[in-house]
Design a protein around this motif. Structure first.
Motif, PDB file in Angstrom:
ATOM      1  N   ALA A   1      37.523  71.532  46.426  1.00 19.03           N
ATOM      2  CA  ALA A   1      36.573  72.612  46.150  1.00 19.03           C
ATOM      3  C   ALA A   1      37.001  73.378  44.907  1.00 19.03           C
ATOM      4  N   ASP A   2      36.012  73.793  44.125  1.00 16.73           N
ATOM      5  CA  ASP A   2      36.256  74.597  42.922  1.00 16.73           C
ATOM      6  C   ASP A   2      37.317  73.947  42.030  1.00 16.73           C
ATOM      7  N   ILE A   3      36.965  72.772  41.536  1.00 17.71           N
ATOM      8  CA  ILE A   3      37.912  71.956  40.776  1.00 17.71           C
ATOM      9  C   ILE A   3      38.469  72.699  39.557  1.00 17.71           C
ATOM     10  N   PHE A   4      37.638  73.464  38.884  1.00 18.09           N
ATOM     11  CA  PHE A   4      38.048  74.099  37.630  1.00 18.09           C
ATOM     12  C   PHE A   4      38.429  75.576  37.799  1.00 18.09           C
ATOM     13  N   ARG A   5      38.661  76.043  39.018  1.00 14.36           N
ATOM     14  CA  ARG A   5      39.045  77.433  39.295  1.00 14.36           C
ATOM     15  C   ARG A   5      38.102  78.417  38.598  1.00 14.36           C
ATOM     16  N   SER A   6      36.818  78.171  38.729  1.00 12.67           N
ATOM     17  CA  SER A   6      35.828  78.963  37.994  1.00 12.67           C
ATOM     18  C   SER A   6      34.961  79.836  38.891  1.00 12.67           C
ATOM     19  N   ARG A   7      35.178  79.774  40.210  1.00 12.69           N
ATOM     20  CA  ARG A   7      34.309  80.506  41.139  1.00 12.69           C
ATOM     21  C   ARG A   7      34.792  81.950  41.302  1.00 12.69           C
ATOM     22  N   TRP A   8      34.909  82.664  40.215  1.00 19.30           N
ATOM     23  CA  TRP A   8      35.287  84.081  40.251  1.00 19.30           C
ATOM     24  C   TRP A   8      34.069  84.941  40.574  1.00 19.30           C
ATOM     25  N   THR A   9      34.268  85.881  41.477  1.00 17.89           N
ATOM     26  CA  THR A   9      33.241  86.886  41.743  1.00 17.89           C
ATOM     27  C   THR A   9      33.613  88.138  40.965  1.00 17.89           C
ATOM     28  N   ASP A  10      32.860  88.413  39.930  1.00 14.34           N
ATOM     29  CA  ASP A  10      33.160  89.525  39.023  1.00 14.34           C
ATOM     30  C   ASP A  10      31.999  90.506  39.070  1.00 14.34           C
ATOM     31  N   GLN A  11      32.223  91.683  39.693  1.00 10.40           N
ATOM     32  CA  GLN A  11      31.172  92.676  39.876  1.00 10.40           C
ATOM     33  C   GLN A  11      31.462  93.922  39.049  1.00 10.40           C
ATOM     34  N   PHE A  12      30.390  94.487  38.542  1.00 11.69           N
ATOM     35  CA  PHE A  12      30.506  95.734  37.776  1.00 11.69           C
ATOM     36  C   PHE A  12      29.551  96.746  38.382  1.00 11.69           C
ATOM     37  N   SER A  13      30.058  97.961  38.614  1.00 11.45           N
ATOM     38  CA  SER A  13      29.210  99.030  39.129  1.00 11.45           C
ATOM     39  C   SER A  13      29.553 100.322  38.400  1.00 11.45           C
ATOM     40  N   GLU A  14      28.578 101.222  38.360  1.00 12.96           N
ATOM     41  CA  GLU A  14      28.803 102.481  37.654  1.00 12.96           C
ATOM     42  C   GLU A  14      27.922 103.573  38.243  1.00 12.96           C
ATOM     43  N   SER A  15      28.337 104.803  37.968  1.00  6.31           N
ATOM     44  CA  SER A  15      27.567 105.977  38.362  1.00  6.31           C
ATOM     45  C   SER A  15      27.893 107.073  37.368  1.00  6.31           C
ATOM     46  N   GLN A  16      27.402 108.284  37.639  1.00  8.30           N
ATOM     47  CA  GLN A  16      27.710 109.406  36.747  1.00  8.30           C
ATOM     48  C   GLN A  16      29.162 109.847  36.869  1.00  8.30           C
ATOM     49  N   PHE A  17      29.903 109.254  37.867  1.00 10.52           N
ATOM     50  CA  PHE A  17      31.279 109.677  38.090  1.00 10.52           C
ATOM     51  C   PHE A  17      32.315 108.641  37.647  1.00 10.52           C
ATOM     52  N   PHE A  18      31.946 107.367  37.596  1.00  9.96           N
ATOM     53  CA  PHE A  18      32.952 106.348  37.293  1.00  9.96           C
ATOM     54  C   PHE A  18      32.262 105.059  36.847  1.00  9.96           C
ATOM     55  N   ASN A  19      33.066 104.120  36.331  1.00 10.72           N
ATOM     56  CA  ASN A  19      32.643 102.733  36.204  1.00 10.72           C
ATOM     57  C   ASN A  19      33.769 101.842  36.722  1.00 10.72           C
ATOM     58  N   GLN A  20      33.385 100.724  37.309  1.00 13.13           N
ATOM     59  CA  GLN A  20      34.370  99.905  38.011  1.00 13.13           C
ATOM     60  C   GLN A  20      34.085  98.429  37.803  1.00 13.13           C
ATOM     61  N   GLN A  21      35.142  97.645  37.603  1.00 16.59           N
ATOM     62  CA  GLN A  21      35.049  96.194  37.525  1.00 16.59           C
ATOM     63  C   GLN A  21      35.922  95.601  38.621  1.00 16.59           C
ATOM     64  N   TYR A  22      35.343  94.667  39.369  1.00 16.52           N
ATOM     65  CA  TYR A  22      35.986  94.169  40.582  1.00 16.52           C
ATOM     66  C   TYR A  22      35.845  92.651  40.589  1.00 16.52           C
ATOM     67  N   ASP A  23      36.961  91.901  40.547  1.00 15.63           N
ATOM     68  CA  ASP A  23      36.866  90.445  40.527  1.00 15.63           C
ATOM     69  C   ASP A  23      37.799  89.842  41.568  1.00 15.63           C
ATOM     70  N   ARG A  24      37.377  88.715  42.142  1.00 15.46           N
ATOM     71  CA  ARG A  24      38.153  87.999  43.156  1.00 15.46           C
ATOM     72  C   ARG A  24      37.874  86.506  43.060  1.00 15.46           C
ATOM     73  N   ILE A  25      38.819  85.713  43.538  1.00 12.06           N
ATOM     74  CA  ILE A  25      38.627  84.273  43.690  1.00 12.06           C
ATOM     75  C   ILE A  25      39.289  83.853  44.996  1.00 12.06           C
ATOM     76  N   ARG A  26      38.646  82.922  45.707  1.00 13.69           N
ATOM     77  CA  ARG A  26      39.128  82.522  47.029  1.00 13.69           C
ATOM     78  C   ARG A  26      39.304  81.009  47.097  1.00 13.69           C
ATOM     79  N   ASP A  27      40.480  80.577  47.439  1.00 19.63           N
ATOM     80  CA  ASP A  27      40.814  79.165  47.698  1.00 19.63           C
ATOM     81  C   ASP A  27      40.335  78.210  46.612  1.00 19.63           C
ATOM     82  N   PRO A  28      40.704  78.429  45.348  1.00 15.33           N
ATOM     83  CA  PRO A  28      40.320  77.456  44.321  1.00 15.33           C
ATOM     84  C   PRO A  28      41.110  76.162  44.477  1.00 15.33           C
ATOM     85  N   GLN A  29      40.507  75.055  44.070  1.00 17.23           N
ATOM     86  CA  GLN A  29      41.152  73.738  44.075  1.00 17.23           C
ATOM     87  C   GLN A  29      41.736  73.395  45.445  1.00 17.23           C
TER      88      GLN A  29
END
Length: 886
Positions: free
Chosen positions: A822-850
């Motif tokens: 599964a995920d031969i090239f380690r490319s299944r990153w979940t990269d989320q970006f969220s923002e509001s009037q108080f902050f901005n946030q970037q959140y990334d994860r990867i699960r069980d590559p290769q």
């Protein structure tokens, strides 16, 4: 007088014929008064029940200008081996075909002959009764007793293991896609989450959340709602997956307009006994194994399934968050860098026992029991660096956060089904009840260490949080459906349904601020509640056609209510939603050259659940504080879809759809600020609000192509634009965004009995799906590492490729071994970006590559005619219809 008597006899004969057979048959007005019957016996004189008996007749095909054989009638013999056909055309030859597993097939030509007395009606007949008797002698020629037909044993067939014909990977219908899991190699030894990664139109995120056209669909098992998650359903128990993008009025209106994903579990009804055993291991050392067994004898069919799967998954990720000045807990600008590692050690077991009882060829009772058990111990480590930007300079603070969780769940289900087929073809009534009850225990210990300096320096302060949670969930569905056909093109369907769910959740939160394990209960962070939801529904649907134009109009009525109690606060809540009507309309036009177009319209509803409504702040997860909103109202969705289906030579199929969906009063997560009652400081809280509306417009293309006899490929592409208008609250509306999602599944048959499968997908930048992760309802901590709102962020593009290869061996290819990655090239990153009037946030994860999995399967089966009754699998579709099989 002679002619008067003859006329009277003919008149009486005509009355008799018309009284018995009011309609004409294949002979354009000729009466259908033929009758044949007989009995099947083996060489020893014993009857042969459940054999397939077919009658075929020749018909002229205007397209090919040739005569061809078509099925006239079919049935299975009863327990005495008897068969009986009535209402048969009296002109022309009929072909009788008889087949039964373990016996050589029998064919016989049938013709009716008129036995007129020599010279016709005697001239000296003066008695009308004599004339009628003469004509009765003629009528008797249309009644044939074929006597005892003996069938000889087919020794060759009995000595082989039964192997079913290979099904195509994907069947495209105008209203749904049916994905056959049998050919999937990459999900061997996995769960339903692995299966969904290959199903067209469906996307699965890193946490197993399902989306269909960027919205969460309803999950069904065998056509009924379920409380099981994808991780709790073994892949080897699944036969196929149905994707219904625009369900008709026959299906639940609840759940919004995202559609339905229906998982069909395997249910084998082959005569004798058969099954398979499986075992496997992955590169993390997780074991899996399973057994399927089926036994069919006489009127009983017994099925047993068992599956065990260990989980040793590893997830890594990071969070970067920048807090603007004057945001909660940040009077000065701060940036937080968090590195996360999570290891999940645990296992779950799935078992089911089923019994089918065929009372008659028309009536079937089924009873199935399910048990699921799981226990997981996730371990999460977070290394956190916090930069505070003061006028005098930047100060950096380091800390670690260790979370050790122990989760256990046990669930039991009971399914009862009844089906009766009426003599009129297509008329049937079904009734079923599904009961499911689960209980869980969720305990977690979180230890936060605040360091005095750089990583590795001494601990300057410790805070501990302990959560003890438990809960129960009971779910009952009762439904009955009736189908009444008026002719081959027109039918009326109607049904009733009751859904009821009872939920109990208890969470007790304890804190220790000194590190000496002196915990104290925090009532503000503890919850005890229960609630009951009821949904009542009824529907009616009318289907008909005028030549090649077909239509279906349906109307569904639903109402619901809920009651709930916050036990500690002694607060009660309740609400009743009045009856709402949900129409559906489907129009289809068949064109030349195997083409069809369809236009459909449906209306759906999504009601807020109790957890979203209760005005209580849940502090059990300090990183994901939640609070309900009692002012929420249901959201209503109107969907329109236009589809075009074309079937080419060689069963190559192409399906194109354009769709539009608008949801008013969309229920969506919303990030707000409040004063934390535990810390008495400003903080963030996740709640839910009704946005003004959301809309999605898109086009989806699906193609199934058999390139050669050793290579086939399935391609799915979905291009869509989504937009949320949320000016109803103090935030910026999510901008409209064009996105696209593509999935390809290629299968290869290679030399030396090798098979290979390659699957891949690509998801472009997209808005966060709405209504995903509605909160933890079973007690215990949430698993989110940061707050977010579906109206305030997006997901970056990501892609992945999986592959598998298998080889069959042993006699009759009874055994096979497969290797997948599964995920031969380690490319299944979940990269989320969220923002509001108080902050901005970037959140990334990867699960069980290769992740590599190796699985072994052995299939077994035996047909023993001296012990078990026979059933012909060459016409299993016709027999299943006769026996009420689903």
């Amino acid at each position: 007088m002679k002619y008067l008597l003859l006329l009277a006899a003919c008149f009486l004969w005509g009355i008799t014929v018309n009284a018995q057979f009011p309609t004409g048959g294949a002979g354009k007005g000729a009466p259908n008064m033929g009758h044949i019957y007989g009995k099947l016996m083996d060489s020893s004189g014993h009857p042969i029940p459940e054999a397939t008996v077919l009658l075929l007749q020749n018909k002229y095909d205007s397209a090919t200008k040739k005569s061809k054989q078509v099925l006239l009638k079919g049935l299975t013999t009863n327990a005495k081996g008897e068969f009986n056909f009535e209402d048969l055309p009296i002109f022309g030859a009929l072909k009788l075909k008889i087949s039964a597993t373990g016996y050589k097939p029998v064919e016989q030509t049938i013709m009716f002959q008129m036995k007129m007395p020599p010279g016709g009606v005697p001239k000296n007949v003066t008695d009308p009764a004599q004339a009628v008797n003469a004509m009765s002698s003629t009528i008797n020629g249309f009644d044939k007793d074929l006597g005892n037909i003996r069938m000889s044993t087919d020794i060759t067939q009995l000595q082989t293991v039964t192997v079913s014909a290979t099904k195509s990977t994907l069947k495209l219908d105008i209203d749904k896609k049916v994905y056959n899991v049998e050919k999937d190699l990459v999900n061997a030894g996995g769960t339903a989450m692995d299966v969904m990664k290959n199903v067209p139109s469906v996307n699965v995120d890193i946490d197993g959340n399902l989306t269909l056209r960027n919205a969460p669909p309803l999950l069904y098992i065998d056509g009924r709602p379920t409380t099981l998650t994808l991780d709790q359903i073994p892949a080897d128990a699944i036969e196929s997956v149905e994707v219904i993008t625009n369900p008709s009025a026959k299906f639940d209106a609840s759940g919004g307009g995202a559609g339905i994903v229906n998982i069909i579990l395997k249910k084998n009804r082959k005569t004798g006994y058969n099954g398979n055993v499986r075992a496997g291991v992955d590169s993390h050392g997780a074991l899996n194994g399973g057994l399927n067994f089926n036994l069919r004898q006489d009127k009983f069919n017994f099925t047993a399934n068992g599956f065990y799967n260990q989980n040793k998954s590893v997830t890594t990720g990071s969070v970067y968050r920048y807090n603007y000045p004057d945001s909660p807990n940040s009077p000065v600008p701060t940036s937080i860098n968090q590195a996360q590692t999570e290891k999940n050690n645990g296992a779950f077991a799935f078992g089911s026992l089923g019994l089918d009882y065929f009372i008659t060829n028309r009536t079937t009772f089924s009873l199935t029991g399910i048990h699921v058990h799981g226990q997981f111990k996730p371990e999460q480590v977070l290394n956190i660096a916090t930069d505070s930007i003061f006028p005098s300079g930047t100060e950096t603070f380091y800390s670690t956060r260790n979370v050790n969780t122990d989760r256990e769940f046990n669930a039991n289900g009971l399914q009862f089904a009844f089906k009766h087929l009426f003599p009129r073809e297509g008329e049937n009534i079904t009734a079923d009840a599904n009961y499911f009850a689960g209980m869980n225990v969720n305990n977690a210990l979180t230890v936060s260490n605040y360091l005095t300096g750089q990583p590795g320096s001494p601990v300057g302060g410790i805070q501990q949080q302990k959560i003890n949670g438990n809960g129960t969930n009971k779910f009952l569905t009762v439904q009955t459906d009736y189908v009444h056909p008026f002719d081959t093109k027109t039918k009326l369907e109607a049904g009733l349904r009751l859904n009821t769910q009872h939920l109990v959740s208890n969470t007790y939160t304890y804190y220790d601020n000194s590190g000496d394990n002196n915990f104290y209960l925090v009532p503000q962070a503890s919850t005890n509640y229960n609630n009951t939801n009821n949904v009542y529904a009824a529907y009616v649907s009318f289907t008909s056609a005028i030549k090649d134009f077909g239509y279906q109009a349906g109307l569904r009525a639903e109402s619901s209510n809920y009651t709930g109690e916050l036990i500690n606060e002694k607060m009660n809540f309740s609400n009743k939603y009045p009856i709402s009507l949900f129409p559906s309309l489907f129009l289809s036009q068949k064109l030349k050259n195997k083409q069809e177009i369809q236009l459909s319209y449906t209306r759906k509803i999504n009601r807020p659940n109790f957890f979203q409504l209760i005005p209580f702040t849940n502090y059990s997860d300090s990183l994901n504080i939640t609070k309900g909103n009692p002012n929420l109202v249901p959201e209503f969705t109107n969907s329109i879809e236009l589809s075009y289906l074309k079937t080419f030579v060689g069963n190559n199929t192409f399906l194109a759809s354009v769709y539009y969906k608008r949801t008013d009063n969309l229920i969506t997560r919303y990030l707000d600020t409040f004063t934390n009652a535990i810390t008495n400081k400003p903080d963030f809280v996740n709640t839910w609000v009704n946005a003004n509306y959301s809309q999605t417009v898109g086009a989806e293309l699906t193609a199934v192509n058999t390139i050669t006899n050793w290579f086939d490929v399935t391609t799915n592409v979905n291009v869509y634009n989504s937009y949320i208008n949320i000016t109803s609250v103090n935030t910026t509306s999510q901008p409209a965004l064009w996105s696209w999602f593509g999935k390809i599944n290629a299968n290869f048959k290679l030399p030396w009995k090798l098979k290979m499968q390659i699957t891949g997908f690509y998801q472009s930048k997209s808005n966060l799906p709405v209504n995903s992760g509605a909160g933890t309802q079973g007690g215990g901590p949430g698993g989110n590492a940061g707050v977010q709102s579906s109206s305030q962020g997006y997901i970056s593009a990501f892609w992945a490729v999986d592959a598998a290869i298998s080889r069959s061996f042993l006699k009759n290819d009874a055994a096979s071994i497969s290797v997948s990655m599964a995920d031969i090239f380690r490319s299944r990153w979940t990269d989320q970006f969220s923002e509001s009037q108080f902050f901005n946030q970037q959140y990334d994860r990867i699960r069980d590559p290769q992740l590599v999995k190796v699985n072994f399967t052995y299939r077994f089966g035996k047909l023993d005619v001296s012990v078990f009754k026979r059933k012909n699998m060459n016409n299993s579709g016709a027999q299943d219809a006769m026996q009420g099989a689903q």
